[in-house]
Design an enzyme around this catalytic site. Structure first.
Site: not given
Length: 426
Positions: A246, A220
């Protein structure tokens, strides 16, 4: 594509209002329109970047340009707009490939975000390789998106979810992690950086330990890609997932990187659209990579925006970003830690992006509410990482998370805001 020679050149977003030499944070801040607005009569101090980052003008313009001048579906049309949109979309895939140092663009699967990428692997590779009695190993610092898909798989297959512990500093206990790698372990799933603690995990060592026992690893990388150089071939990662929003790109699109040999052996995740080669009522043959995993109409604007975000980051330099943010987060940790009655949650040796803290006698939601009155945006709660909160015996934290457009002056504003919180609850 018969009209390819007539297509206009694609404008390089990296030449628009970007600091080309050195690190001029004030010039960089001018590239982000939202940072100039006021909140409740005060200049916005945006410290919620781990939830989503703000977008530079070049990314905003890239999405607008697509819808105003290039809007068409891709890979299906022979008309000018379709060919233009196809070229821009495919160029973004190549930008991603280069950005994370993948070997081939076919290893870059566009998905909705990190969560879908992990679910894709769990429901394709996982369903194929996990059987009753097998194990999937995660860690105690995982985001819910790297827990729940593996729980669902284990429940379906009669397998067991194993959890590697973390220490009081918020670091994986590597000796315990290694002990949990056994003959029944079929997958390791681990965060590159904790979204709740900011811990930078020793990913090379973790992958090395797993590969020594022929166990694949999915990473991740949602919190890592915005802050540090990620080279998947150097990591020897089997799968790596991250989200555009992000890393200063649009919401609703992300990337799953996977090694070609693994992706080719995996069944499709969803059916329909561009993932097919041919369809009859008797059988369907699937498209080649990466299209086998990209069913339906793609998010063309999102892919183009992601490419623009990568160009923007490249124009600044990921090494420059990492160096600046390391100094900034170190300063923030020092300033917050010395405030009386304030306790940092997690004190890892390697940290980036995130500072989590609690104030004695004050619920984190109250901290966030009062800071908001000062124009300071932070995140409060369990941060989709409830097992971490349980590990530290707390219900929630206040989390300040940083990007390269934040400043030490904003850290000072946060410290003053925390003092204001303490005054209110004195």
């Amino acid at each position: 594509m018969t009209t390819a020679a007539k297509l206009p050149p694609i404008e390089a977003t990296s030449r628009r209002n970007v600091a080309s030499k050195g690190f001029d944070v004030e010039k960089i801040r001018r590239d982000f329109p939202i940072l100039s607005r006021d909140i409740r009569g005060k200049r916005l101090v945006y410290l919620d970047n781990a939830a989503t980052s703000q977008k530079p003008r070049s990314v905003i313009d890239a999405g607008t340009r697509y819808y105003e001048l290039e809007n068409a579906n891709i890979h299906r049309g022979v008309h000018f707009l379709s060919e233009l949109a196809t070229r821009e979309h495919d160029r973004s895939r190549e930008l991603v490939r280069d950005f994370i140092n993948a070997e081939h663009s076919r290893e870059i699967i566009f998905v909705r975000g990190t969560t879908e990428a992990i679910n894709l692997v769990a429901q394709t590779y996982g369903r194929t390789h996990v059987s009753p009695g097998d194990e999937v190993l995660i860690t105690a610092m995982e985001h819910h998106s790297n827990i729940v898909p593996w729980q669902l798989l284990c429940e379906e297959k009669g397998a067991k979810l194993r959890v590697a512990p973390i220490n009081d500093a918020g670091e994986i206990i590597l000796d315990e992690f290694e002990k949990l790698l056994g003959p029944r372990t079929k997958m390791v799933a681990v965060a590159h950086i904790s979204n709740a603690l900011g811990t930078v995990n020793p990913l090379e060592r973790i992958i090395e330990m797993a590969h020594a026992k022929s166990i694949p690893v999915i990473v991740d990388g949602a919190q890592a890609v915005p802050h540090m150089k990620v080279a998947v071939r150097a990591l020897v990662a089997d799968f790596y997932a991250f989200s555009a929003h992000k890393m200063f790109g649009p919401l609703g699109i992300g990337v799953l990187y996977g090694k070609t040999v693994l992706l080719e052996a995996m069944p499709p995740y969803q059916g329909g659209g561009d993932m097919i080669s041919s369809v009859t009522f008797e059988r369907t043959t699937y498209n080649k990579l990466p299209f086998k995993f990209e069913a339906g109409t793609p998010d063309v604007s999102g892919a183009i925006g992601l490419g623009a975000a990568i160009e923007y980051m490249n124009s600044i330099g990921i090494e420059n970003i990492a160096e600046y943010e390391h100094e900034l987060v170190t300063y923030a940790a020092e300033q917050i830690a010395k405030l009386p009655g304030v306790r940092l949650i997690g004190t890892p040796k390697e940290r980036t992006g995130v500072i989590s803290f609690v104030i004695d006698g004050v619920h984190p939601h109250d901290v966030g509410t009062i800071l908001d009155q000062e124009g300071i945006a932070i995140r409060t709660g369990h941060h989709c990482a409830q097992p971490i909160m349980q590990r530290f015996g707390i219900p929630a934290t206040a989390r300040a998370s940083f990007a390269f457009y934040n400043t030490k002056e904003e850290v000072d504003a946060l410290a003053l805001g925390i003092q204001r919180v303490k005054e209110v609850f004195a």
